[in-house]
Design a protein around this motif. Structure first.
Motif, PDB file in Angstrom:
ATOM      1  N   VAL A 143     -14.076  49.292  39.399  1.00 33.54           N
ATOM      2  CA  VAL A 143     -14.269  47.857  39.168  1.00 33.54           C
ATOM      3  C   VAL A 143     -15.763  47.538  39.089  1.00 33.54           C
ATOM      4  CG1 VAL A 143     -13.958  45.545  40.140  1.00 33.54           C
ATOM      5  CG2 VAL A 143     -12.082  47.199  40.223  1.00 33.54           C
ATOM      6  N   GLY A 144     -16.545  48.151  39.985  1.00 29.99           N
ATOM      7  CA  GLY A 144     -17.993  47.926  39.965  1.00 29.99           C
ATOM      8  C   GLY A 144     -18.629  48.409  38.678  1.00 29.99           C
ATOM      9  N   HIS A 147     -17.907  45.947  35.975  1.00 31.95           N
ATOM     10  CA  HIS A 147     -18.740  44.779  36.220  1.00 31.95           C
ATOM     11  C   HIS A 147     -20.158  45.024  35.681  1.00 31.95           C
ATOM     12  CE1 HIS A 147     -21.258  42.044  38.739  1.00 31.95           C
ATOM     13  NE2 HIS A 147     -20.228  41.229  38.581  1.00 31.95           N
ATOM     14  N   GLN A 148     -20.678  46.221  35.896  1.00 38.69           N
ATOM     15  CA  GLN A 148     -22.002  46.572  35.387  1.00 38.69           C
ATOM     16  C   GLN A 148     -22.026  46.540  33.862  1.00 38.69           C
ATOM     17  OE1 GLN A 148     -24.271  46.288  37.903  1.00 38.69           O
ATOM     18  NE2 GLN A 148     -25.139  48.317  37.544  1.00 38.69           N
ATOM     19  N   ARG A 151     -22.045  42.938  32.635  1.00 34.15           N
ATOM     20  CA  ARG A 151     -23.382  42.359  32.820  1.00 34.15           C
ATOM     21  C   ARG A 151     -24.374  42.904  31.801  1.00 34.15           C
ATOM     22  NH1 ARG A 151     -25.353  40.943  38.951  1.00 34.15           N
ATOM     23  NH2 ARG A 151     -24.121  39.015  39.088  1.00 34.15           N
ATOM     24  N   GLN A 159     -21.725  35.779  35.834  1.00 32.75           N
ATOM     25  CA  GLN A 159     -20.862  35.930  36.996  1.00 32.75           C
ATOM     26  C   GLN A 159     -19.418  35.683  36.590  1.00 32.75           C
ATOM     27  OE1 GLN A 159     -20.833  33.217  40.680  1.00 32.75           O
ATOM     28  NE2 GLN A 159     -22.088  34.959  41.318  1.00 32.75           N
ATOM     29  N   PRO A 160     -18.493  36.528  37.021  1.00 30.25           N
ATOM     30  CA  PRO A 160     -17.083  36.324  36.686  1.00 30.25           C
ATOM     31  C   PRO A 160     -16.480  35.179  37.487  1.00 30.25           C
ATOM     32  CG  PRO A 160     -17.317  38.175  38.179  1.00 30.25           C
ATOM     33  CD  PRO A 160     -18.714  37.733  37.845  1.00 30.25           C
ATOM     34  N   VAL A 163     -13.525  38.554  41.330  1.00 33.07           N
ATOM     35  CA  VAL A 163     -13.387  40.018  41.349  1.00 33.07           C
ATOM     36  C   VAL A 163     -12.345  40.313  42.417  1.00 33.07           C
ATOM     37  CG1 VAL A 163     -14.509  42.216  41.839  1.00 33.07           C
ATOM     38  CG2 VAL A 163     -15.746  40.428  40.579  1.00 33.07           C
ATOM     39  N   PHE A 180     -21.235  41.260  43.424  1.00 35.68           N
ATOM     40  CA  PHE A 180     -20.308  40.410  42.688  1.00 35.68           C
ATOM     41  C   PHE A 180     -20.554  38.921  42.881  1.00 35.68           C
ATOM     42  CE2 PHE A 180     -17.520  44.205  43.741  1.00 35.68           C
ATOM     43  CZ  PHE A 180     -17.633  44.783  42.482  1.00 35.68           C
ATOM     44  N   ILE A 193     -11.151  42.222  37.264  1.00 33.96           N
ATOM     45  CA  ILE A 193     -12.140  41.160  37.086  1.00 33.96           C
ATOM     46  C   ILE A 193     -11.536  40.052  36.235  1.00 33.96           C
ATOM     47  CG2 ILE A 193     -14.467  40.628  36.255  1.00 33.96           C
ATOM     48  CD1 ILE A 193     -15.093  43.639  36.447  1.00 33.96           C
TER      49      ILE A 193
END
Length: 340
Positions: A143-144, A147-148, A151, A159-160, A163, A180, A193
């Protein structure tokens, strides 16, 4: 066969582990992974072993955020060849859809799905390891990493909406909130996300329209079938395991999550044996390594998994018809000897 992942799944693992005061090499050996092999990011290793390693590392360092610390260091290049195409996609939607559609090219455990409804986009992820085991760190790493990637497309201030994780909150959620923001939630129904669907329409600032066609052509040339053969997997694992001195059919079977008889059966169906693949791989590598004058013959014998330089020299002479030193000298004079 149990799923495999690229070595790049453990990118920065050594550095993060050492920064937390734990011994990465001993932990890797506990799960049957070779620290030296991490240098080759495009090689495949056991997904089960990687999942176990992340959990062991989190416990040893007493850091429930271990997976996130790895995710924080993720770059597009960690995805492998597919990253070159993703960077040239025209917008976020096409880039993410490409990653979801071809996830098996970089992680066979990963199952992701992108959906849109009521103005929101949802990227759900799961890891199918092939057996029951804790996978909290692997999930948070995945998930991280996504997210990266988002971004990277949408900017560091993006920003979502939320998360989500199915597991409970850690004792200290500081790292989660730093990465996050205040939108991280635990004990939810899925891992993934949630964001505004309009974010998917954002143009990709990294894309160069003039390169897009070339990137697509390159991708078509290297794209592999979802059904990678056992022969391909065994060949890749032999190349990874040779330098460790532990390249055996038992070790290969362990990495694949099966027993040696299963490996034998699949290789036999392809008209090969473990010994024939081992010799073929050694031969190909020997030609490359011996031709390089910067490599000592002692070093080469170790990289090819021989117990001593004399054993390597005998094998090479039988295979190539002359000693490694003679072959190197003739190659330097553009007069290679004839392979038997």
């Amino acid at each position: 066969m149990k799923p495999l992942v690229r070595n790049a799944a453990l990118s920065s693992y050594i550095e993060v582990s050492q920064s937390l005061g734990i011994d990465p090499r001993s932990l890797m050996k506990r799960v049957g992974l070779d620290p030296v092999g991490l240098a080759v990011q495009d090689r495949w290793i056991s997904g089960v072993a990687v999942t176990q390693l992340l959990e062991l590392s989190a416990a040893a360092s007493r850091r429930e955020d271990f997976g996130l610390l790895l995710a924080e260091r993720r770059r597009f290049s960690n995805l492998g060849p597919i990253s070159l195409v993703v960077r040239e996609e025209p917008d976020v939607r096409s880039a993410i859809e490409l990653l979801v559609r071809h996830e098996y090219m970089y992680n066979e455990m990963l199952h992701s799905r992108l959906s849109e409804a009521r103005g929101l986009g949802t990227l759900k992820v799961s890891l199918e390891v092939g057996e029951v085991m804790a996978a909290r760190q692997g999930i948070e790493l995945t998930v991280g990493a996504f997210h990266q990637i988002l971004r990277g497309f949408l900017g560091s201030r993006w920003q979502p909406v939320s998360v989500c994780f199915t597991h409970g909150a850690p004792a200290d959620a500081g790292t989660h909130q730093r990465i996050f923001g205040p939108v991280v939630e635990f004990d939810r129904e899925f891992n993934g996300i949630v964001f505004y669907a309009n974010d998917l329409n954002a143009p990709n600032p990294m894309s160069d329209p003039l390169l897009r066609t070339y990137a697509r052509q390159y991708f078509d040339s290297i794209a592999v079938s979802r059904d990678t053969t056992v022969l391909d997997r065994v060949r890749d694992l032999i190349e990874v395991l040779l330098p460790t001195g532990r390249c055996s059919i038992e070790q290969v079977a362990c990495s694949l999550g099966v027993d040696r008889r299963t490996v034998h059966r699949h290789l036999s169906a392809s008209g090969e044996t473990f010994s024939s693949l081992l010799n073929m791989t050694r031969t190909q590598l020997a030609e490359q390594l011996v031709a390089n004058p910067r490599r000592s013959l002692t070093e080469i014998s170790e990289l090819l998994g021989f117990s001593a330089p004399s054993a390597f020299s005998r094998w090479f002479s039988e295979r190539f018809g002359c000693s490694p030193r003679e072959w190197r000298n003739r190659r330097a004079r553009q007069q290679p000897c004839t392979e038997e």
